[in-house]
Enzyme design. Structure first.
Site, PDB file in Angstrom:
ATOM      1  N   ASP A 216     -13.446  -4.294  -2.469  1.00  0.00           N
ATOM      2  CA  ASP A 216     -13.367  -4.123  -1.017  1.00  0.00           C
ATOM      3  C   ASP A 216     -14.704  -4.560  -0.430  1.00  0.00           C
ATOM      4  O   ASP A 216     -15.708  -3.857  -0.552  1.00  0.00           O
ATOM      5  CB  ASP A 216     -13.067  -2.663  -0.656  1.00  0.00           C
ATOM      6  CG  ASP A 216     -11.691  -2.230  -1.141  1.00  0.00           C
ATOM      7  OD1 ASP A 216     -10.808  -3.093  -1.253  1.00  0.00           O
ATOM      8  OD2 ASP A 216     -11.502  -1.026  -1.416  1.00  0.00           O
TER       9      ASP A 216
ATOM     10  N   ASP B  14       0.859  -1.184   0.000  1.00  0.00           N
ATOM     11  CA  ASP B  14       0.000   0.000   0.000  1.00  0.00           C
ATOM     12  C   ASP B  14       0.892   1.230   0.000  1.00  0.00           C
ATOM     13  O   ASP B  14       1.749   1.380   0.882  1.00  0.00           O
ATOM     14  CB  ASP B  14      -0.890   0.024   1.251  1.00  0.00           C
ATOM     15  CG  ASP B  14      -1.976  -1.040   1.219  1.00  0.00           C
ATOM     16  OD1 ASP B  14      -2.267  -1.561   0.129  1.00  0.00           O
ATOM     17  OD2 ASP B  14      -2.538  -1.341   2.288  1.00  0.00           O
TER      18      ASP B  14
END
EC number: 4.3.2.10
Length: 257
Positions: free
Chosen positions: A130, A11
């Site tokens: 997600d 990330d």
């Protein structure tokens, strides 16, 4: 039998690699290029980079580090973050990425999946999802703009429906990010992965919850995923990739050396 893939997830925020818990409270893990080089040398099969605030900041992923990563590793890598057009994707692929992954922009405009698949081929187009289990409704819901807590919202899509829709539109791979499990190191959500596997005919990558070698094995053998993505256990050195691969092999998982 196709080999299962071990995929470190990086990330990216403000030019460094970070990691949060359930998509919050991010701490710095290290440099982008340094970690990419380390994982490639340790035997990772692939890398995924998420510029986690690109979509919520309404910008495209910073390309300056994409070419630097391409110069130092010889394994495939995928880049995600605010890719809203064929042109955005073209630039990232030209800078050296092998695949692009779209998430929030695909929810905003599902035709983007088809346009990218037609232009670059389905093998280059990953759809990240997600997914959040809402205990009140008992449904798995798709969330959008998860890189920014203040902008995160629940969409109208149930996860299984969006998995099917994304495939119809040309997704060549699905990465299922299970938000409830993210960073918790309690194991992948096998029940949800099995449900998704039943409707997912393209490669499926599990993400969110890896904390022990057994968790990888269970995702591969019980939910039949094609790849397992993890972050904190690799960044913090809790599970060395060479050791993980050797152990998985002894457990009967088809894995690349």
């Amino acid at each position: 039998m196709l080999s299962k893939r071990i995929i470190p997830c990086l990330d990216v925020k403000d030019g460094v690699v970070v990691k949060g818990v359930q998509f919050r409270n991010h701490e710095v893990m290290g440099g982008i290029v340094e970690l990419a080089r380390r994982y490639a040398s340790e035997g990772a099969d692939e890398l995924v980079f998420y510029d986690i605030t690109a979509s919520s900041d309404e910008r495209v992923v910073d390309k300056s580090w994409v070419s630097r990563v391409a110069e130092v590793i010889d394994i495939p890598f995928c880049v995600a973050g605010g890719i809203k057009s064929v042109e955005d994707a073209r630039q990232i692929l030209e800078f050296g990425a092998d695949k692009v992954s779209i998430n929030s922009p695909a929810l905003a405009d599902p035709t983007l999946i088809t346009r990218l698949a037609e232009r670059f081929g389905v093998q280059c187009v990953v759809v990240g999802i997600d997914s959040y289990f809402d205990a009140q409704s008992g449904h798995y819901q798709v969330k959008q703009f998860t890189g920014d807590e203040s902008r995160t919202r629940t969409t109208a899509w149930h996860t299984l429906d969006w998995v099917e829709e994304a495939q119809k539109r040309g997704a060549g791979e699905i990465v299922l990010n299970v938000m409830n499990q993210d960073g918790m190191r309690q194991g992948y959500d096998l029940e949800q992965l099995k449900l998704v596997r039943a409707v997912c005919k393209v490669p499926l990558i599990a993400s969110g919850g890896a904390g022990a070698m057994e968790h990888f094995r269970d995702a591969f053998t019980l939910a039949d995923v094609d790849g397992a993505l993890a972050a904190s256990v690799f960044h913090k050195g809790l599970i060395p990739i060479p050791e993980l691969k050797r152990w998985l092999k002894t457990e009967g998982v088809a894995i690349r050396e």
